[in-house]
Design an enzyme around this catalytic site. Sequence first.
Site, PDB file in Angstrom:
ATOM      1  N   SER A  52       0.852  -1.202   0.000  1.00  0.00           N
ATOM      2  CA  SER A  52       0.000   0.000   0.000  1.00  0.00           C
ATOM      3  C   SER A  52       0.883   1.247   0.000  1.00  0.00           C
ATOM      4  O   SER A  52       2.081   1.154   0.270  1.00  0.00           O
ATOM      5  CB  SER A  52      -0.866  -0.022   1.273  1.00  0.00           C
ATOM      6  OG  SER A  52      -1.426   1.255   1.530  1.00  0.00           O
ATOM      7  N   TYR A  89      -3.528  -0.026   9.896  1.00  0.00           N
ATOM      8  CA  TYR A  89      -3.354  -0.466   8.502  1.00  0.00           C
ATOM      9  C   TYR A  89      -1.928  -0.171   8.037  1.00  0.00           C
ATOM     10  O   TYR A  89      -1.272  -0.996   7.410  1.00  0.00           O
ATOM     11  CB  TYR A  89      -4.375   0.275   7.639  1.00  0.00           C
ATOM     12  CG  TYR A  89      -4.434  -0.088   6.189  1.00  0.00           C
ATOM     13  CD1 TYR A  89      -3.776   0.687   5.236  1.00  0.00           C
ATOM     14  CD2 TYR A  89      -5.179  -1.176   5.750  1.00  0.00           C
ATOM     15  CE1 TYR A  89      -3.858   0.381   3.889  1.00  0.00           C
ATOM     16  CE2 TYR A  89      -5.269  -1.484   4.394  1.00  0.00           C
ATOM     17  CZ  TYR A  89      -4.603  -0.700   3.477  1.00  0.00           C
ATOM     18  OH  TYR A  89      -4.686  -1.008   2.130  1.00  0.00           O
TER      19      TYR A  89
HETATM   20  C1  GCO Z   1      -6.958   5.254   3.027  1.00  0.00           C
HETATM   21  C2  GCO Z   1      -7.074   4.357   1.816  1.00  0.00           C
HETATM   22  C3  GCO Z   1      -5.729   3.707   1.518  1.00  0.00           C
HETATM   23  C4  GCO Z   1      -5.807   3.013   0.170  1.00  0.00           C
HETATM   24  C5  GCO Z   1      -4.556   2.279  -0.194  1.00  0.00           C
HETATM   25  C6  GCO Z   1      -3.457   3.230  -0.500  1.00  0.00           C
HETATM   26  O1  GCO Z   1      -7.871   5.230   3.876  1.00  0.00           O
HETATM   27  O2  GCO Z   1      -5.944   5.956   3.097  1.00  0.00           O
HETATM   28  O3  GCO Z   1      -8.055   3.356   2.006  1.00  0.00           O
HETATM   29  O4  GCO Z   1      -5.419   2.837   2.551  1.00  0.00           O
HETATM   30  O5  GCO Z   1      -6.849   2.085   0.196  1.00  0.00           O
HETATM   31  O6  GCO Z   1      -4.172   1.375   0.808  1.00  0.00           O
HETATM   32  O7  GCO Z   1      -2.350   2.469  -0.942  1.00  0.00           O
END
Ligand code: GCO
Length: 264
Positions: free
Chosen positions: A147, A160
């Site tokens: 990501s 995340y």
């Molecule tokens: C967020 C997005 C990101 C994208 C992706 C970027 O909330 O910033 O959902 O997480 O989905 O992962 O690479």
Amino acid sequence: MSLQLFDITNKVALVTGATHGLGMAMAKGMGLVGATIVINGNSSQTKIDKAVAEFKELGITAYGYKFDVTNESEVKKAVTEIENTIGPIDILVNNAGIIKRTPLANMEVDDFKEVLNVDLVSPFIVSKHVVKGMISRNEGKIINICSMMSALGRNSVGAYAAAKGGLKMLTQNMATEWAKHNIQVNGIGPGYFATEQTAPIRVNGHPFNDFIVNRTPAAKWGNPDDLAGAAIFLSSKASDFVNGHILYVDGGILATIGKPLNEK
Ligand code: GCO
């Protein structure tokens, strides 16, 4: 040199979390160039069957398996069944993932752990069981879907980012340990794409929507189909000497510090 470098015809590709979004788009792209697609989902058999039917309508050889990628016994059973009924898994795309957008100071520990479990531990679990066959055959391709948050932080997605940052390093460590078995482990780092997962922050007029369009040199959200080429490249002979690399498909986000909001 020929296009055969990118030929993945009849290769068996297991793509986790591929009933929708980026996983489905990458799986479709690989299937349209001849790979046999095995999609995984854990939501509902109906959703999996619907996705498989969609692939078959496109002429793609596709199968669907429902299992929880965080549950090692389910993973082990599914991998065995897939390899016994369809064939050795040549390509593994660890795409399944979740996100919880909550400021860290307010985040429940259990929520933090759930994100890490799905986004970081499950690629380890699935890879651990798929790589056994790849090592025995001295050949394989593993692609971990990282990501922007493998490289950058952002308010409210700390769990995340921790998971995806960890997945970048897990990718590098898998490459370190398995490259000698002719297994190439790499990552794809999607930028901001128009999917269900980003729908809440993509609505017109949402400040984040304007921010991303301004922060991305290509000045737009990505189309999931834009990821197919990277998936095919990292699944094919063309990447046989690429190890531990995160291929960012981000419209240039990581290339730039950005520009003032009012600058065109
Ligand atoms: C967020 C997005 C990101 C994208 C992706 C970027 O909330 O910033 O959902 O997480 O989905 O992962 O690479």
